[in-house]
Design a protein around this motif. Structure first.
Motif, PDB file in Angstrom:
ATOM      1  N   GLY A 245      12.988  11.722   1.191  1.00 47.94           N
ATOM      2  CA  GLY A 245      12.094  10.657   1.324  1.00 47.94           C
ATOM      3  C   GLY A 245      11.560  10.555   0.136  1.00 47.94           C
ATOM      4  N   ALA A 246      11.148   9.242  -0.071  1.00 48.40           N
ATOM      5  CA  ALA A 246      10.104   8.826  -1.122  1.00 48.40           C
ATOM      6  C   ALA A 246       8.721   9.116  -0.897  1.00 48.40           C
ATOM      7  N   THR A 247       7.903   9.352  -1.796  1.00 46.42           N
ATOM      8  CA  THR A 247       6.216   9.482  -1.702  1.00 46.42           C
ATOM      9  C   THR A 247       5.611   8.259  -2.419  1.00 46.42           C
ATOM     10  N   ALA A 248       4.222   8.633  -2.311  1.00 47.69           N
ATOM     11  CA  ALA A 248       3.605   7.366  -3.030  1.00 47.69           C
ATOM     12  C   ALA A 248       3.638   7.186  -4.391  1.00 47.69           C
ATOM     13  N   LYS A 249       4.021   8.355  -5.136  1.00 52.39           N
ATOM     14  CA  LYS A 249       4.146   8.452  -6.610  1.00 52.39           C
ATOM     15  C   LYS A 249       5.544   8.246  -6.732  1.00 52.39           C
ATOM     16  N   VAL A 250       6.738   8.918  -6.296  1.00 52.92           N
ATOM     17  CA  VAL A 250       8.078   8.949  -6.987  1.00 52.92           C
ATOM     18  C   VAL A 250       8.908   8.691  -6.006  1.00 52.92           C
ATOM     19  N   ASP A 251      10.088   8.099  -6.452  1.00 55.12           N
ATOM     20  CA  ASP A 251      11.436   8.201  -5.656  1.00 55.12           C
ATOM     21  C   ASP A 251      11.761   9.287  -4.943  1.00 55.12           C
ATOM     22  N   GLY A 252      12.646   9.150  -3.900  1.00 53.51           N
ATOM     23  CA  GLY A 252      13.012  10.426  -3.331  1.00 53.51           C
ATOM     24  C   GLY A 252      14.287  10.940  -4.416  1.00 53.51           C
ATOM     25  N   GLN A 253      14.348  12.415  -4.049  1.00 48.88           N
ATOM     26  CA  GLN A 253      15.593  12.892  -4.844  1.00 48.88           C
ATOM     27  C   GLN A 253      16.942  12.704  -4.139  1.00 48.88           C
ATOM     28  N   ASN A 254      18.009  12.341  -5.158  1.00 45.67           N
ATOM     29  CA  ASN A 254      19.250  12.337  -4.467  1.00 45.67           C
ATOM     30  C   ASN A 254      19.849  13.788  -4.098  1.00 45.67           C
ATOM     31  N   CYS A 255      20.772  13.745  -2.882  1.00 48.49           N
ATOM     32  CA  CYS A 255      21.257  15.061  -2.474  1.00 48.49           C
ATOM     33  C   CYS A 255      20.777  15.981  -2.735  1.00 48.49           C
ATOM     34  N   PHE A 256      19.394  16.049  -2.250  1.00 49.82           N
ATOM     35  CA  PHE A 256      18.476  17.300  -2.356  1.00 49.82           C
ATOM     36  C   PHE A 256      18.023  17.721  -0.866  1.00 49.82           C
ATOM     37  N   SER A 257      18.271  19.263  -0.767  1.00 46.53           N
ATOM     38  CA  SER A 257      17.774  19.855   0.444  1.00 46.53           C
ATOM     39  C   SER A 257      16.123  19.729   0.697  1.00 46.53           C
ATOM     40  N   TRP A 258      15.858  19.280   1.995  1.00 45.91           N
ATOM     41  CA  TRP A 258      14.486  19.171   2.402  1.00 45.91           C
ATOM     42  C   TRP A 258      14.584  19.187   3.876  1.00 45.91           C
ATOM     43  N   PRO A 259      13.740  20.120   4.682  1.00 43.70           N
ATOM     44  CA  PRO A 259      12.821  21.091   4.186  1.00 43.70           C
ATOM     45  C   PRO A 259      13.292  22.206   3.920  1.00 43.70           C
ATOM     46  N   SER A 260      14.479  22.469   3.679  1.00 43.81           N
ATOM     47  CA  SER A 260      14.995  23.753   3.501  1.00 43.81           C
ATOM     48  C   SER A 260      15.700  23.913   2.019  1.00 43.81           C
ATOM     49  N   ASN A 261      15.335  24.562   0.995  1.00 41.66           N
ATOM     50  CA  ASN A 261      15.818  24.512  -0.430  1.00 41.66           C
ATOM     51  C   ASN A 261      17.277  25.104  -0.331  1.00 41.66           C
ATOM     52  N   ILE A 262      18.261  24.554   0.149  1.00 41.45           N
ATOM     53  CA  ILE A 262      19.553  25.171   0.109  1.00 41.45           C
ATOM     54  C   ILE A 262      20.329  24.311  -0.695  1.00 41.45           C
ATOM     55  N   SER A 263      21.142  24.945  -1.518  1.00 40.66           N
ATOM     56  CA  SER A 263      21.835  24.262  -2.752  1.00 40.66           C
ATOM     57  C   SER A 263      23.043  23.684  -2.281  1.00 40.66           C
ATOM     58  N   ASN A 264      23.646  22.471  -2.712  1.00 38.65           N
ATOM     59  CA  ASN A 264      24.965  22.161  -2.397  1.00 38.65           C
ATOM     60  C   ASN A 264      26.009  23.042  -2.989  1.00 38.65           C
ATOM     61  N   VAL A 265      27.121  23.200  -2.188  1.00 37.45           N
ATOM     62  CA  VAL A 265      28.200  24.183  -2.900  1.00 37.45           C
ATOM     63  C   VAL A 265      29.287  23.510  -3.762  1.00 37.45           C
ATOM     64  N   PRO A 266      29.125  24.167  -5.338  1.00 43.47           N
ATOM     65  CA  PRO A 266      29.961  23.504  -6.127  1.00 43.47           C
ATOM     66  C   PRO A 266      31.386  23.187  -5.693  1.00 43.47           C
ATOM     67  N   ILE A 267      32.110  22.148  -6.100  1.00 44.28           N
ATOM     68  CA  ILE A 267      33.408  21.872  -5.829  1.00 44.28           C
ATOM     69  C   ILE A 267      34.299  22.912  -6.142  1.00 44.28           C
ATOM     70  N   GLU A 268      34.159  23.604  -7.286  1.00 44.48           N
ATOM     71  CA  GLU A 268      35.053  24.623  -7.684  1.00 44.48           C
ATOM     72  C   GLU A 268      34.911  25.797  -6.821  1.00 44.48           C
ATOM     73  N   LEU A 269      33.850  26.296  -6.217  1.00 44.74           N
ATOM     74  CA  LEU A 269      33.903  27.235  -5.313  1.00 44.74           C
ATOM     75  C   LEU A 269      34.406  26.931  -3.903  1.00 44.74           C
ATOM     76  N   VAL A 270      34.263  25.704  -3.558  1.00 40.63           N
ATOM     77  CA  VAL A 270      34.719  25.252  -2.193  1.00 40.63           C
ATOM     78  C   VAL A 270      36.270  25.371  -2.365  1.00 40.63           C
ATOM     79  N   GLU A 271      36.914  25.106  -3.591  1.00 34.49           N
ATOM     80  CA  GLU A 271      38.109  25.056  -3.572  1.00 34.49           C
ATOM     81  C   GLU A 271      38.886  26.536  -3.879  1.00 34.49           C
ATOM     82  N   ARG A 272      37.881  27.351  -4.700  1.00 35.19           N
ATOM     83  CA  ARG A 272      38.289  28.835  -4.709  1.00 35.19           C
ATOM     84  C   ARG A 272      38.353  29.386  -3.260  1.00 35.19           C
TER      85      ARG A 272
END
Length: 533
Positions: free
Chosen positions: A389-416
């Motif tokens: 979500g956006a805040t009063a100061k900044v736009d929201g982040q794209n494809c970003f985990s919140w409220p848990s800072n979990i990372s997206n899995v890279p494509i290379e690892l998905v396919e491996r």
């Protein structure tokens, strides 16, 4: 030998070096782990506590839910095992959802730290196991007994000797015996390192125990948090929201009461527990609630128990945020991740500049299981984030985990690591909620099954019906979509797919903040050029 008093500079140096010890333990765990859940997705945390199980420091990249729940588990070890049954070289273990992180998949391990024959603290960590058996977090489970291997609070090792029977039973119960056991040994390695670094630091500064250090940082942080709470006008601030639910929409309600320097968060009126694996134990409810308040009021202060002392969280027993045993809880993040935006919605009435519009969470994932050509069972968990979500100061982040800072899995690892081919992965144009500050974009992923044998697919997906809401006049983000072979599918059901079938995921966008007509012209133009509008 008694521990010295601390001047401000010495306290800060010791504090930062304790955090560094936890960070080093976290990196060791991450680099020695067997699964992508830890070494890529960051689904773990390391914490140092005092002898009473009260948190002192955690690794910088910790998961918010683990920061709040890990100390609860350490206190449980003290209660049910007791100091008299702990010795140097011991490791304690538990994954009981009601006293740990809220579901069986997370394994919590703690190493008692002794100095001069006296218990001075615990090095502890939680990591999401690659598999724990059972229904692999399927929402269709009705009882926790269906959800996997249950480890009550017990010894993993005694004086350096592993419990061979426990490991034998665990390996027989899971689809990934080498990975699951390997990640446990990675946790052990990290905790050994944390213990070593703590002893080195105590030797250098002449500390006999951690009591004075704990009292100092707990006192300072509690004072700072109480001051921040007291800066909020007294009152009762209420908010509610509706979620996709299971079979019917779920209602969430919260009342945040500020009374001087006290904060009480109450979930009375929230949905009753359900006979599906989407209930959220109180440990996780507390952790997510405390995180939201700290993020709003005191985001830059390192986390520790002093902050937790200032926040009381209550919920009627038998609700979806405080369920009774033995209800299923495997998908508890599909409930718990709604709590921070629920609290922010309440605080927006009085702290509009300190909160964020709703994110395109709870976290999305695919859990994929099967049997490979050699007859070995396996399981993979793949995370896919929506926009924040956006805040009063900044736009929201794209494809970003919140409220848990979990990372997206890279494509290379998905396919491996899986029999899946990722044909496309891109931002979802226009998926962020409009506002003076725009919500973050979700993503679109197309996946094709390449396995010669059938694969099991379980989806964890939310906001397919009810979008991430904006705040203060901001508009909601785009709804999520899940398709199999181009057709919408039931994400609450388990699926079996064969070679050539396709999965399309479109994760939700985050909510916007304030009226879209107030957005600056240059930002509108930048959005159009980037394809975000």
């Amino acid at each position: 030998m008694s521990s010295p008093a601390f001047d401000a500079v010495t306290l800060e140096v010791i504090w930062r070096r304790m955090i560094s010890a936890a960070d080093e333990a976290g990196k060791t765990l991450q680099r020695t782990s067997f699964s992508t859940l830890v070494n890529e997705s960051n689904d773990f945390a390391c914490v140092l506590t005092d002898a009473r199980g009260q948190s002192l420091v955690q690794n910088t990249d910790s998961i918010p839910s683990f920061i709040g729940s890990l100390p609860i588990t350490v206190k449980h070890f003290l209660e049910v095992i007791g100091v008299d049954d702990m010795a140097p070289g011991d490791f304690l273990v538990c994954n009981d959802p009601w006293v740990a992180t809220g579901h069986l998949n997370d394994i919590t391990i703690a190493k008692p730290i002794f100095r001069g024959g006296r218990l001075i603290g615990f090095a502890a960590s939680t990591a999401h196991a690659p598999d724990i058996g059972g229904k692999v977090r399927s929402v269709v489970a009705r009882e926790v007994f269906e959800e996997g291997f249950h480890i009550p609070a017990m010894h993993l090792m005694r004086r350096g000797e592993p419990d061979a029977t426990l490991f034998k039973l665990l390996r027989a119960a899971v689809r990934t015996p080498d990975q699951t056991e390997g990640d446990i040994w990675a946790q052990v390695t990290g905790l050994n390192l944390m213990e070593s670094r703590v002893h080195e630091l105590m030797d250098e500064y002449g500390l006999a125990n951690l009591d004075a250090f704990a009292a100092e940082i707990h006192g300072r942080c509690e004072t700072a948090m109480r001051k921040a709470i007291a800066g909020v006008p007294d009152g009762r601030y209420e908010h509610g929201l509706t979620t996709d639910g299971v079979g019917h929409p779920f209602t969430f309600k919260v009342t945040v009461t500020i009374d001087g320097d006290r904060c009480i968060i109450d979930y009375t009126g929230t949905e009753a527990q359900v006979g599906r694996a989407i209930n959220c134990c109180m440990t996780y409810t507390f952790a997510m609630s405390a995180y939201a308040m700290k993020a709003a009021l005191l985001p830059d202060l390192p986390n520790n128990e002093g902050i937790f002392h200032t926040i009381e969280v209550t919920a009627p027993e038998g609700t979806i945020v405080n369920p009774r045993r033995p209800v299923a809880v495997g998908g508890r993040m599909a409930t718990g991740h709604y709590l921070p935006p629920l609290i922010f919605g309440a605080l927006a009435q009085v702290l509009p500049d300190k909160v964020m519009a709703a994110a395109g969470s709870p976290l999305w994932s695919i859990i994929q299981t099967g049997v490979d050509a050699a007859g070995r069972t396996y399981a993979n968990t793949l995370f896919f984030n929506g926009g924040t979500g956006a805040t009063a100061k900044v736009d929201g982040q794209n494809c970003f985990s919140w409220p848990s800072n979990i990372s997206n899995v890279p494509i290379e690892l998905v396919e491996r690591n899986t029999p899946l081919f990722v044909g496309m992965k891109r931002l979802r144009d226009g998926s962020g909620g409009p506002g003076r500050r725009r919500g973050g974009l979700g993503q679109e992923i197309e996946i094709t099954v390449e396995s010669e044998t059938a694969v099991g697919i379980i989806f964890m997906a939310e906001r397919l019906t009810y979008p991430a809401q904006g705040l203060n006049g901001g508009e909601p983000g785009a709804l999520g979509e899940v398709l199999i072979d181009g057709r919408p599918t039931d994400v609450r059901a388990d699926h079996v797919l064969t070679k050539g079938q396709t999965i399309t995921l479109r994760t939700p966008g985050g909510g916007g903040f304030e009226d879209p007509t107030g957005r600056e012209v240059d930002l509108h133009d930048a959005d159009r050029r980037a394809g975000y509008a």
